[in-house]
Write a protein that holds these residues in place. Structure first.
Motif, PDB file in Angstrom:
ATOM      1  N   PHE A  78       0.826  -1.211   0.000  1.00 38.11           N
ATOM      2  CA  PHE A  78       0.000   0.000   0.000  1.00 38.11           C
ATOM      3  C   PHE A  78       0.863   1.265   0.000  1.00 38.11           C
ATOM      4  CE2 PHE A  78      -3.827  -2.215   2.286  1.00 38.11           C
ATOM      5  CZ  PHE A  78      -3.937  -3.069   1.196  1.00 38.11           C
ATOM      6  N   SER A  79       2.032   1.161  -0.566  1.00 38.65           N
ATOM      7  CA  SER A  79       2.984   2.272  -0.484  1.00 38.65           C
ATOM      8  C   SER A  79       2.508   3.515  -1.235  1.00 38.65           C
ATOM      9  CB  SER A  79       4.341   1.846  -1.040  1.00 38.65           C
ATOM     10  OG  SER A  79       4.224   1.619  -2.424  1.00 38.65           O
ATOM     11  N   SER A  80       1.661   3.330  -2.242  1.00 42.28           N
ATOM     12  CA  SER A  80       1.213   4.519  -2.977  1.00 42.28           C
ATOM     13  C   SER A  80       0.473   5.472  -2.051  1.00 42.28           C
ATOM     14  CB  SER A  80       0.297   4.124  -4.139  1.00 42.28           C
ATOM     15  OG  SER A  80       1.032   3.392  -5.084  1.00 42.28           O
ATOM     16  N   ARG A  81      -0.173   4.927  -1.054  1.00 41.16           N
ATOM     17  CA  ARG A  81      -0.910   5.763  -0.114  1.00 41.16           C
ATOM     18  C   ARG A  81      -0.067   6.128   1.112  1.00 41.16           C
ATOM     19  NH1 ARG A  81      -5.921   8.449   0.963  1.00 41.16           N
ATOM     20  NH2 ARG A  81      -5.517   9.180   3.058  1.00 41.16           N
ATOM     21  N   TYR A  82       0.552   5.122   1.718  1.00 40.14           N
ATOM     22  CA  TYR A  82       1.202   5.356   3.006  1.00 40.14           C
ATOM     23  C   TYR A  82       2.705   5.554   2.896  1.00 40.14           C
ATOM     24  CZ  TYR A  82      -3.338   3.777   4.581  1.00 40.14           C
ATOM     25  OH  TYR A  82      -4.686   3.646   4.773  1.00 40.14           O
ATOM     26  N   GLY A  83       3.237   5.373   1.700  1.00 41.82           N
ATOM     27  CA  GLY A  83       4.668   5.551   1.530  1.00 41.82           C
ATOM     28  C   GLY A  83       5.444   4.307   1.912  1.00 41.82           C
ATOM     29  N   LYS A  84       6.743   4.388   1.667  1.00 40.08           N
ATOM     30  CA  LYS A  84       7.617   3.289   2.075  1.00 40.08           C
ATOM     31  C   LYS A  84       7.959   3.483   3.548  1.00 40.08           C
ATOM     32  CE  LYS A  84      10.982   1.977  -0.500  1.00 40.08           C
ATOM     33  NZ  LYS A  84      12.339   2.248  -1.008  1.00 40.08           N
ATOM     34  N   ILE A  85       8.709   2.554   4.089  1.00 42.12           N
ATOM     35  CA  ILE A  85       9.010   2.627   5.517  1.00 42.12           C
ATOM     36  C   ILE A  85       9.770   3.915   5.846  1.00 42.12           C
ATOM     37  CG2 ILE A  85      11.215   1.363   5.568  1.00 42.12           C
ATOM     38  CD1 ILE A  85       8.333   0.742   7.990  1.00 42.12           C
ATOM     39  N   GLU A  86      10.580   4.398   4.917  1.00 42.91           N
ATOM     40  CA  GLU A  86      11.333   5.627   5.199  1.00 42.91           C
ATOM     41  C   GLU A  86      10.411   6.847   5.262  1.00 42.91           C
ATOM     42  OE1 GLU A  86      11.950   3.720   2.408  1.00 42.91           O
ATOM     43  OE2 GLU A  86      12.528   4.964   0.705  1.00 42.91           O
ATOM     44  N   ASP A  87       9.232   6.722   4.663  1.00 42.99           N
ATOM     45  CA  ASP A  87       8.270   7.820   4.758  1.00 42.99           C
ATOM     46  C   ASP A  87       7.483   7.754   6.069  1.00 42.99           C
ATOM     47  OD1 ASP A  87       8.838   8.718   2.067  1.00 42.99           O
ATOM     48  OD2 ASP A  87       7.749   6.948   1.392  1.00 42.99           O
ATOM     49  N   MET A  88       7.485   6.585   6.677  1.00 43.18           N
ATOM     50  CA  MET A  88       6.699   6.403   7.909  1.00 43.18           C
ATOM     51  C   MET A  88       7.520   6.668   9.151  1.00 43.18           C
ATOM     52  SD  MET A  88       4.880   2.830   7.010  1.00 43.18           S
ATOM     53  CE  MET A  88       3.983   2.641   5.493  1.00 43.18           C
ATOM     54  N   VAL A  89       8.829   6.490   9.045  1.00 45.38           N
ATOM     55  CA  VAL A  89       9.643   6.547  10.258  1.00 45.38           C
ATOM     56  C   VAL A  89       9.881   7.999  10.671  1.00 45.38           C
ATOM     57  CG1 VAL A  89      11.830   6.398   8.977  1.00 45.38           C
ATOM     58  CG2 VAL A  89      11.745   5.706  11.362  1.00 45.38           C
ATOM     59  N   LEU A  90       9.644   8.241  11.947  1.00 40.80           N
ATOM     60  CA  LEU A  90       9.861   9.588  12.470  1.00 40.80           C
ATOM     61  C   LEU A  90      11.205   9.689  13.186  1.00 40.80           C
ATOM     62  CD1 LEU A  90       6.272  10.089  13.878  1.00 40.80           C
ATOM     63  CD2 LEU A  90       7.263  11.309  11.950  1.00 40.80           C
ATOM     64  N   GLY A  91      11.689   8.589  13.648  1.00 37.72           N
ATOM     65  CA  GLY A  91      12.983   8.595  14.311  1.00 37.72           C
ATOM     66  C   GLY A  91      13.359   7.188  14.686  1.00 37.72           C
ATOM     67  N   LEU A  92      14.633   6.948  14.882  1.00 32.03           N
ATOM     68  CA  LEU A  92      15.038   5.614  15.283  1.00 32.03           C
ATOM     69  C   LEU A  92      16.264   5.683  16.159  1.00 32.03           C
ATOM     70  CD1 LEU A  92      17.650   4.874  13.276  1.00 32.03           C
ATOM     71  CD2 LEU A  92      15.827   4.529  11.650  1.00 32.03           C
ATOM     72  N   LYS A  93      16.500   4.595  16.874  1.00 31.67           N
ATOM     73  CA  LYS A  93      17.697   4.502  17.693  1.00 31.67           C
ATOM     74  C   LYS A  93      18.607   3.452  17.077  1.00 31.67           C
ATOM     75  CE  LYS A  93      15.766   6.082  21.997  1.00 31.67           C
ATOM     76  NZ  LYS A  93      15.217   5.699  23.293  1.00 31.67           N
ATOM     77  N   VAL A  94      19.882   3.770  17.065  1.00 31.71           N
ATOM     78  CA  VAL A  94      20.823   2.837  16.471  1.00 31.71           C
ATOM     79  C   VAL A  94      22.026   2.686  17.405  1.00 31.71           C
ATOM     80  CG1 VAL A  94      21.834   4.678  15.040  1.00 31.71           C
ATOM     81  CG2 VAL A  94      22.173   2.317  14.380  1.00 31.71           C
ATOM     82  N   ALA A  95      22.365   1.428  17.672  1.00 32.57           N
ATOM     83  CA  ALA A  95      23.542   1.146  18.492  1.00 32.57           C
ATOM     84  C   ALA A  95      24.737   1.062  17.558  1.00 32.57           C
ATOM     85  CB  ALA A  95      23.359  -0.167  19.241  1.00 32.57           C
ATOM     86  N   THR A  96      25.780   1.814  17.881  1.00 28.95           N
ATOM     87  CA  THR A  96      26.935   1.882  16.974  1.00 28.95           C
ATOM     88  C   THR A  96      28.126   1.140  17.577  1.00 28.95           C
ATOM     89  OG1 THR A  96      27.501   4.012  17.943  1.00 28.95           O
ATOM     90  CG2 THR A  96      26.210   4.039  15.918  1.00 28.95           C
ATOM     91  N   PRO A  97      29.104   0.807  16.737  1.00 30.53           N
ATOM     92  CA  PRO A  97      30.208  -0.040  17.202  1.00 30.53           C
ATOM     93  C   PRO A  97      31.003   0.549  18.359  1.00 30.53           C
ATOM     94  CG  PRO A  97      30.205   0.090  14.820  1.00 30.53           C
ATOM     95  CD  PRO A  97      29.178   1.051  15.285  1.00 30.53           C
ATOM     96  N   ASP A  98      31.008   1.852  18.527  1.00 31.19           N
ATOM     97  CA  ASP A  98      31.777   2.387  19.654  1.00 31.19           C
ATOM     98  C   ASP A  98      30.996   2.268  20.966  1.00 31.19           C
ATOM     99  OD1 ASP A  98      29.851   4.221  19.208  1.00 31.19           O
ATOM    100  OD2 ASP A  98      31.171   5.942  18.950  1.00 31.19           O
ATOM    101  N   GLY A  99      29.854   1.599  20.919  1.00 31.89           N
ATOM    102  CA  GLY A  99      29.112   1.357  22.156  1.00 31.89           C
ATOM    103  C   GLY A  99      28.118   2.451  22.476  1.00 31.89           C
ATOM    104  N   ALA A 100      27.912   3.376  21.539  1.00 34.29           N
ATOM    105  CA  ALA A 100      26.949   4.451  21.782  1.00 34.29           C
ATOM    106  C   ALA A 100      25.587   4.061  21.217  1.00 34.29           C
ATOM    107  CB  ALA A 100      27.428   5.732  21.111  1.00 34.29           C
ATOM    108  N   VAL A 101      24.555   4.736  21.703  1.00 35.90           N
ATOM    109  CA  VAL A 101      23.229   4.580  21.111  1.00 35.90           C
ATOM    110  C   VAL A 101      22.804   5.954  20.612  1.00 35.90           C
ATOM    111  CG1 VAL A 101      20.849   3.883  21.451  1.00 35.90           C
ATOM    112  CG2 VAL A 101      22.661   2.735  22.709  1.00 35.90           C
TER     113      VAL A 101
END
Lengths: 379, 403, 556
Positions: free
Chosen positions: C166-189
């Motif tokens: 249903f991406s024509s209406r709601y977009g792809k996941i990148e259009d839906m995401v407002l923010g995210l948390k990512v754990a990086t190799p140096d141990g930070a989030v």
């Protein structure tokens, strides 16, 4: 795509499930979300796809049978959610049972047979003793109650309640007989110890022979008698009824004090999926409750297994507990005060998981609470 | 013009790259390395200027010169002030796909006019930044009245062409959506020219017919919010929705649109058009039921008459969810500050700001909410941003001193 | 930064996650040695069940454990492969350098649902269908329905820029995401919602990174109220060009259908069956057999005929064939696909389009009427609601079919490319003609946007032995990506890059890849995150067990 079982000792046991395992091995694991074991363990190796792939690898010689590989085969809880979701209806439960039997035949017994043997209950044992002491005991009744081992073990009061309910509703014919002391051999069958299973099954068939109607309380036992036994050429002459099917017609005759509150119904996998008994339990509950039973988000044919079956309580009690917790979480999320099930296995595992957070009962208990007497005596 | 020999030498070198008429000397200090505004006319010239700047360790700014630039730390470096005004060529106006590829020196007013002649418009604001170049708007990620249908400014960009500080050009045609790694264009949108110069952009364009905003007056913020929120949930599907209270010094504009003391909050709604979304009559019924309809409907130039000039805005523009907006409205009660600006209202929330210099309890409440919801202190990303800068611009050529 | 032994690695990681949540056992190594990259299926056909086993698999319970694992691996140069559902089709999670697979599926909680602001916050390991179940229970929907929804995770969607039907209406996941948390190799989030003024949109610089920058642990997404009504309809177009014109007209008028899919003639035939009036010639038999294998069981072309289940109305005609003959017909046809492709092109079959709307009942009624006018004006003929509804009902079914082709020793793969409307037809014909001599190919146009659309190619090939099949597969992909780049498309719209499209990345991004290198150096300076994936020239990892093999997999 039901898998006809092979006689024991057949070298080609795995070939009989070849189509099923190959279908799974090359499928992108589309049923993954339905598998409660895969979900709670978070492991790929515990998904139907992975287990079936292992069988396919074993079958084609891509992998050799080892204890570790065989152990994987026991991660299935036999809930059949995957089979129901699959477009091809691949019989994962059946194929894995065959594979376990194949492994056991080859001497790879990761779980010894003893763990799945449930010796016949004797007179001295609690629940059965009480039943035997009751008036409703005949050695070989015609209209017989078959509680199943799980019921006697986990929810013995439900047996009493059902029998006394029969008293109140003036159903004379129902009695409990000596057959009640037998286990249907589900665990042995499921774990692949088929020689022992067949011995056990034969003894059950003998014990219930002569009965016209058999009211079976454990859905697991009902599944064995109705579906699995015939696969091995064992037939039970009696008409097999589940407790709910027995109760429903009786309710119209009884005086019911409807029970209030947010009460939900948990479908047992064997009842809802294996046997397709989904509406009757609800009809029973609708007659007992003030409000219609609250439906869990995963219900009916899509019910979420609570871990009470598939030998998981033996082989992976941690996983079984996590599965029950999942069901309890859903129940709490939809705001239930009380959760009922018609399966003693489900009631046991849900009770353990819920603790004091949620009251879990056998549906028969609910019926016993609600039904005051038969209609006639009030008038 | 400095007489110091190295500065002269630099000028001569620059003249090899761009014609003299495109170089304008700027005020420079005594020890200065030379300071010029340079207007490359082509991408090649831009690339060459940056290459030269790299060689000579010049400082290249994409902003106006400041007096302080002649002081350390830049005083000894040659300084280039890039001007984009000669790079405004339209490379491709693709009416089939509904995109335009244009060089970034074009001003928003020029772009608007150019598209208007062909009955198109961008999803960009047409008024507040008329004299800014497209490149400047993109690099600064200036927020404006894009609504649920336009999304944020970033989502109007199909692709970018950028020149890295060492003069390497990059960028492609883009595609409607991609799944080929992160969206690298985003590094340049909003980062104020730290990492590269946006020399062209491919933007979405829209038919311009019917771009008229319906306007309504509400007694307080809560009523305005409730009406907008209910409309969005009922499938209003507009191009844009805004809630605005005029600045105190814009009495004339206030009168013109018809706002009163009883109904001081302006709600602007732009329906999508004749075919899509709810029809205009539905939109009107919905809003007129709860709010006072203002006649005649206004165009988007209404901002000029109601709000202070964009440069006067100092408060941050902050995204607030509906839940947060409702809490704010409840706190404000009937008291709404002047100069309030809530734009890009969607099903999820909107972007809020308030004009500078507004006094009073209500304005303080709004400002407190803005501070509470904005990211002001350096975040964990600062380190990453610094490292990106160090790698992409090791000599710190581009807009040095931005931090 | 000495190399650590396997025993030491296991000891340290066990200390972090506990013995129950780390595995070096064979079943786990097999299960995590590949995703659903068709090439990995070919390895399986060749008898190799674990070409690239990880050194160990861990199941951390929370972000804190993930950061500890990452910090350790970062320090000791141990490759890390983040793993969600493993449903990727590009080899993105194949641990080609061994190392540690971090399965994030224990992070599967829905953290908060805000029905007022319509947002959800959830952990990355949650299964797609499960998050949808949770939202449905609250009267909401994510509106994201990839055909892998049953076997993919939120984190995986974000890592690979997933698209739903249903991406024509709601977009792809990148259009839906407002923010995210990512754990990086140096141990930070890192939290991408913390975008300071003057900083770029970090969310979009992490989304799509396919585990090469860090492990996505949480995300906040937009959700929608469950729609009041839904309406689907099918249209038939005589020519593909007309259908594309219609699709473009609908999108550019500002209508927002949930779905707008146009099948090319052959895919129409596969998906919806043959025009009942058409006679079958014996020559088209292999064709029918392939249909029975590939098609989604969505019934015949008769509007009033009830939808039939597997395998469509041709099943009867196929019955008399012996299994062997059918097998032979398919494999022969697939090994010389030119004839089949020509037949497909010559078949006078119309192109089918599915259009659907959802939302408030009267609003979608108006939208459907507007769409009908636009499509009819472009030559579309209304084919009724049933085909549309049937598509909806069986929209996931086609994925179940691929397994049957593999069982024959063939491969089937898909390529989802995208471009702007002006180049769409050229791209379609370009890819078709490049692949026609080598594989059996069909396509549909889905995920339509205002400025362009994606094309979803499905192709199947066959060679007698697995080794040659793999060579064949590789060559086909080389030809396919070349054709896409030459015709101005992007090589991936929503499957991601992984290993399969990595070779095309320099041409796709050009010098923009510098941003990538800078990001990688800033966030993962030791190059431990999912090494050897996504972009070809990332920092090589010194450690790891399969370095040589990894290099050989990179196409030049």
């Amino acid at each position: 795509m039901a898998t006809p079982p092979k006689p024991p000792g057949d070298e080609n046991r795995l070939e009989s499930v070849a189509k099923a395992t190959a279908t799974c091995a090359f499928c992108p694991s589309l049923c993954k979300h339905t598998c409660p074991v895969g979900t709670v363990t978070a492991r790929e190796s515990a998904t139907p796809w992975a287990m079936m792939s292992v069988v396919d690898h074993l079958r084609t010689g891509r992998a050799e049978l080892t204890d570790t590989l065989a152990r994987t085969l026991y991660l299935c809880n036999g809930c059949r959610a995957c089979t129901d979701f699959c477009v091809h209806h691949v019989d994962v439960e059946g194929a894995l049972v065959e594979a376990r039997a194949w492994a056991v035949e080859r001497g790879v017994r990761v779980f010894p047979e003893q763990r799945f043997v449930h010796p016949d209950l004797t007179e001295d044992q609690g629940a059965l003793r009480e039943v035997r002491a009751s008036e409703r005991y005949e050695v070989r009744p015609v209209f017989s109650l078959f509680p199943g081992r799980a019921t006697l073990e986990h929810t013995p009061q439900a047996v009493d309640e059902l029998l006394s309910l029969a008293d109140r509703l003036d159903v004379d014919a129902l009695s409990c007989g000596s057959a009640a002391q037998h286990d249907t051999g589900y665990d042995l069958w499921f774990a692949g110890h088929h020689d022992a299973f067949l011995r056990q099954a034969r003894s059950v068939v003998d014990a219930v022979s002569g009965a016209q109607d058999l009211v079976v309380m454990s859905p697991e036992a009902l599944y064995m008698m109705k579906v699995v036994y015939p696969r091995y050429g064992l037939r039970i002459g009696a008409e097999l009824l589940h407790t709910s099917e027995f109760l429903l017609p009786l309710l119209s005759g009884g005086v019911v004090e409807r029970i209030p509150g947010r009460i939900g119904y948990h479908d047992s996998c064997h009842l809802a999926r294996h046997l397709g008994i989904r509406d009757v339990p609800r009809q029973v509950l609708r007659r007992l409750l003030e409000e219609p039973p609250v439906e869990l988000p995963l219900k009916g044919a899509e019910t979420l297994c609570c871990g009470g079956t598939g030998c998981l309580t033996e082989t992976r009690p941690d996983v079984a507990a996590a599965m029950a917790e999942e069901v309890v979480r859903w129940a709490l999320e939809v705001g239930l005060e009380r959760l009922v099930s018609f399966s003693p296995e489900c009631v046991a595992s849900l009770r353990d998981a819920a603790g004091s957070r949620l009251r879990v009962d056998h549906a028969v208990t609910l019926a016993a609470e609600a039904i005051v007497s038969d209609g006639a005596s009030v008038v | 013009m400095s007489s110091r020999p190295h500065a002269v030498g630099y000028l001569d070198e620059l003249r090899q790259i761009v014609p003299t008429e495109q170089i304008e000397p700027q005020l420079d200090g005594d020890e200065g390395g030379g300071s010029w505004a340079v207007e490359p006319a082509t991408q090649v010239e831009l690339v060459e200027v940056l290459r030269w700047a790299n060689q000579r360790h010049a400082a290249v700014f994409t902003r106006h010169p400041r007096r302080s630039d002649a002081q350390p730390p830049f005083s000894r470096r040659p300084r280039i002030y890039l001007r984009g005004r000669r790079m405004k060529r339209v490379k491709d106006l693709d009416v089939v796909s509904g995109t335009i590829t244009v060089q970034s020196g074009i001003t928003m007013a020029e772009l608007d006019e150019l598209l208007g002649e062909r009955s198109f418009t961008t999803g960009f604001p047409t008024r507040p930044w008329r004299q800014e170049s497209l490149g400047a708007v993109l690099a600064a990620a200036l927020d404006a009245h894009w609504g649920p249908r336009y999304g944020a400014m970033e989502s109007e960009v199909v692709s970018l062409g950028v020149v890295f500080p060492d003069g390497t050009a990059a960028g492609g045609r883009g595609a409607p959506r991609r799944a080929v790694g992160p969206d690298f264009d985003r590094l340049f949108l909003g980062s104020r020219g730290r990492f590269g110069i946006i020399y062209e952009a491919t933007l979405r364009i829209y038919p311009s017919a019917g771009r008229v905003a319906l306007s309504y007056a509400a007694p307080d913020l809560a009523t305005a919010l409730a009406t907008v929120h209910a409309g969005l949930l009922a499938g209003l599907d507009p191009r844009a929705v805004e809630i605005v209270t005029p600045a105190p010094d814009r009495e004339w504009g206030k009168k013109r649109v018809g706002l009163t003391a009883q109904n001081p909050v302006l709600v602007l709604v732009e329906p999508w058009g004749p075919i899509a979304g709810r029809p205009v009559s539905w939109v009107d019924d919905h809003f007129a039921e709860k709010l006072v309809k203002l006649e005649p409907p206004v165009g988007w130039n209404v901002h000029e008459g109601l709000l202070p000039a964009p440069r006067a805005w100092t408060a941050p523009v902050v995204a607030l969810s509906w839940r947060e907006l409702e809490a704010l409205a409840a706190e404000l009660g009937g008291d709404v500050p002047a100069g309030l600006w809530l734009v890009r209202c969607s099903e999820h929330g909107g972007w809020l700001s308030v004009a500078a210099g507004i006094e009073g309890q209500a304005a303080d409440t709004v400002r407190a909410a803005l501070v509470a919801h904005s990211v002001q202190k350096p975040t964990m990303w600062k380190r990453i941003q610094d490292q990106l800068k160090a790698e992409l611009d090791p000599k710190d050529i581009l807009n040095p001193g931005l931090g | 930064m000495a190399r650590v032994s396997q025993a030491e690695l296991v000891r340290v990681l066990t200390g972090i996650v506990g013995a129950d949540n780390l595995s070096t056992s064979r079943p786990d190594k097999v299960a995590y040695s590949a995703d659903f990259w068709p090439r990995a299926q070919i390895w399986k056909l060749a008898g190799e069940v674990e070409r690239y086993p990880p050194d160990c698999v861990v199941w951390p319970k929370d972000t804190a454990e993930i950061t500890q694992i990452l910090a350790y691996c970062h320090e000791h140069l141990i490759p890390v492969v983040p793993f969600g559902g493993g449903s990727g089709v590009c080899g993105g999670t194949v641990p080609i350098r061994g190392g540690v697979v971090i399965d994030v599926k224990r992070l599967r909680r829905v953290l908060a649902v805000d029905p007022v602001s319509l947002t959800v916050s959830a952990e990355a390991g949650i299964n797609g269908q499960h998050i949808e179940d949770h939202l449905n229970a609250a009267g909401l929907t994510l509106g994201h329905f990839p055909s892998s929804i049953m076997c993919s995770t939120l984190g995986g969607w974000l890592a690979a820029r997933s698209a739903g039907q249903f991406s024509s209406r709601y977009g792809k996941i990148e259009d839906m995401v407002l923010g995210l948390k990512v754990a990086t190799p140096d141990g930070a989030v890192l939290d991408t919602a913390e975008r300071a003024p003057g900083a770029p949109d970090w969310t979009q610089l992490i989304v799509g990174s396919e585990g090469t920058l860090g492990v996505i642990t949480e995300a906040v997404l937009k959700v929608q109220p469950l729609p009041e009504a839904r309406r689907l309809r099918a249209y038939r177009f005589r020519h593909l060009a007309d259908g594309l014109k219609g699709a473009r007209a609908v999108m550019q008028a500002g209508l927002r259908p949930i779905v707008l899919r146009l099948y090319d003639p052959f895919d129409s035939l596969m998906a919806f069956g043959k025009d009942p009036e058409q006679k079958t010639s014996p020559r088209t038999r292999p064709f029918d057999a392939i249909r029975s294998l590939l098609s989604s069981p969505s019934g015949g072309a008769h509007d009033d005929a009830p939808a039939k289940k597997v395998p469509g109305f041709l099943a009867k005609r196929l019955e008399p064939w012996s299994k062997k003959a059918k097998h032979a017909a398919i494999t022969t046809a697939l090994s010389a696909p030119t004839l089949l492709n020509r037949l497909a092109q010559a078949a006078p079959s119309p192109c089918l389009m599915i259009v659907g709307f959802e939302g408030p009942a009267e609003a979608i009624h108006a939208d459907a009427i507007a769409a009908d006018e636009l499509l009819t004006a472009c030559g579309g003929v209304d084919a009724g609601a049933r085909l549309g509804e049937s598509w909806l009902e069986h929209r996931y079914a086609v994925s179940f079919k691929q397994s049957r082709l593999y069982q024959l020793g063939a491969f089937v793969d898909t390529m989802e490319v995208a471009t702007t409307w002006d180049r769409l037809e050229t791209l379609y014909h370009g890819v078709r003609s490049a692949l026609s001599p080598h594989v059996f190919i069909m396509a549909h146009f889905s995920h339509a946007y205002r400025e362009g659309c994606s094309i979803y190619f499905t192709f199947a090939g066959y060679r007698k032995d697995a080794a040659r099949l793999e060579q064949h597969y590789e060559r086909v992909w080389q030809l396919a990506t070349d054709a896409v780049v030459a015709n101005g498309g992007t090589v991936s719209h929503h499957h991601g890059v992984g290993l399969s499209k990595m070779a095309a990345m320099p041409r796709e991004h050009g010098e923009m890849l510098r941003v990538w290198r800078a990001l990688k150096d800033a966030i993962d300076p030791h190059g431990v995150m999912n090494p050897g994936k996504l972009f070809p020239d990332t920092t090589e990892v010194a450690a790891g067990s399969a370095g040589g093999a990894a290099r050989s997999m990179v196409r030049s």
